[in-house]
Enzyme design. Structure first.
Site, PDB file in Angstrom:
ATOM      1  CE1 TYR A 138       2.279 -13.796  -4.634  1.00 16.79           C
ATOM      2  CE2 TYR A 138       1.206 -15.358  -3.696  1.00 16.79           C
ATOM      3  CZ  TYR A 138       2.062 -14.488  -3.454  1.00 16.79           C
ATOM      4  OH  TYR A 138       2.262 -13.717  -2.368  1.00 16.79           O
ATOM      5  CG  ASN A 161       5.017  -3.098  -3.359  1.00 18.91           C
ATOM      6  OD1 ASN A 161       5.465  -1.845  -3.740  1.00 18.91           O
ATOM      7  ND2 ASN A 161       3.812  -3.238  -2.960  1.00 18.91           N
ATOM      8  CB  CYS A 169       2.108  -6.596  -2.694  1.00 21.67           C
ATOM      9  SG  CYS A 169       3.030  -6.153  -1.136  1.00 21.67           S
ATOM     10  CG  HIS A 170      -2.068  -6.044   1.784  1.00 19.24           C
ATOM     11  ND1 HIS A 170      -1.526  -4.708   1.534  1.00 19.24           N
ATOM     12  CD2 HIS A 170      -3.256  -6.126   1.962  1.00 19.24           C
ATOM     13  CE1 HIS A 170      -2.727  -3.937   1.360  1.00 19.24           C
ATOM     14  NE2 HIS A 170      -3.728  -4.680   1.731  1.00 19.24           N
ATOM     15  CD  GLU A 196      -7.101  -4.321   2.359  1.00 19.44           C
ATOM     16  OE1 GLU A 196      -7.696  -4.896   1.421  1.00 19.44           O
ATOM     17  OE2 GLU A 196      -5.993  -3.450   2.420  1.00 19.44           O
TER      18      GLU A 196
END
Length: 199
Positions: A138, A161, A169-170, A196
């Site tokens: 962050y 979001n 945003c993840h 991912e």
């Protein structure tokens, strides 16, 4: 004699209703009367509501957000002219399917960020810079957005979001590397990060 005047009318079959709905949506689109089109898709994270304006994808909502409430918010915040219009969302649905199957690492669909304002919108613009499979804290996102001390504001921007998944945003995590909160739930965030990082 029956008092129901409609009892004698033929009942339209589902296929006929679907054709009529498609014609009405197409006519509304042609005449500029469709401000927000939406559809739902199945995903590994459960049903997702997708909504788009003429400018692009404006909302992705998880089932825990209550899709009916999200549609009511869109009607209040953008326009009451909201209609199920699956074809408008075909490109976004296709790209999300490709993402969930590991064939897509970035999104090409147009995104409409009108539901985010000020610093929140600036944060969302920077989230696309976080590469697939990568994460940022962050505080790193706050610095990239030009306000290094605005760590909480970054958290709020991520939490609100309007287009999660597409605006990633993840990929924003706590400084200690733990996943933190997520609009779709912490399990969903962990699942996306795991997706991912698969080799």
């Amino acid at each position: 004699m029956t008092s129901d005047l409609f009892a004698a009318l033929p009942v339209a079959d589902e296929a006929a209703q679907a054709r009529l709905r498609a014609r009405l949506v197409a006519a509304a689109e042609r005449e500029g009367l469709l401000d927000v089109g939406y559809r739902t898709i199945d995903s590994p994270l459960g049903p997702l509501l997708l909504a788009a304006t003429g400018a692009g994808l404006v909302r992705v909502a998880f089932s825990l957000e209550d899709h009916d409430a999200v549609l009511a918010e869109l009607a209040a915040d953008i326009s009451p002219r909201v209609l199920a219009a699956p074809a408008r969302l075909d490109p976004a649905a296709r790209e999300l399917d490709e993402y969930f199957t590991g064939r897509r690492h970035t999104f090409d669909v147009a995104v409409d960020l009108r539901l985010a304002h000020g610093f929140r919108r600036e944060v969302l613009r920077h989230l696309g810079e976080i590469p697939y499979g990568g994460t940022r804290s962050y505080s790193e996102v706050a610095a990239a957005a030009g306000s290094p001390r605005a760590v909480r504001a970054v958290g709020t921007a991520c939490a609100r979001n309007p287009v999660p998944l597409v605006v990633p945003c993840h990929r924003v995590v706590r400084a200690d590397g733990s996943s933190g909160h997520y609009r779709g739930g912490e399990d969903a965030k962990r699942a996306l990060l795991a997706l991912e990082t698969r080799v």
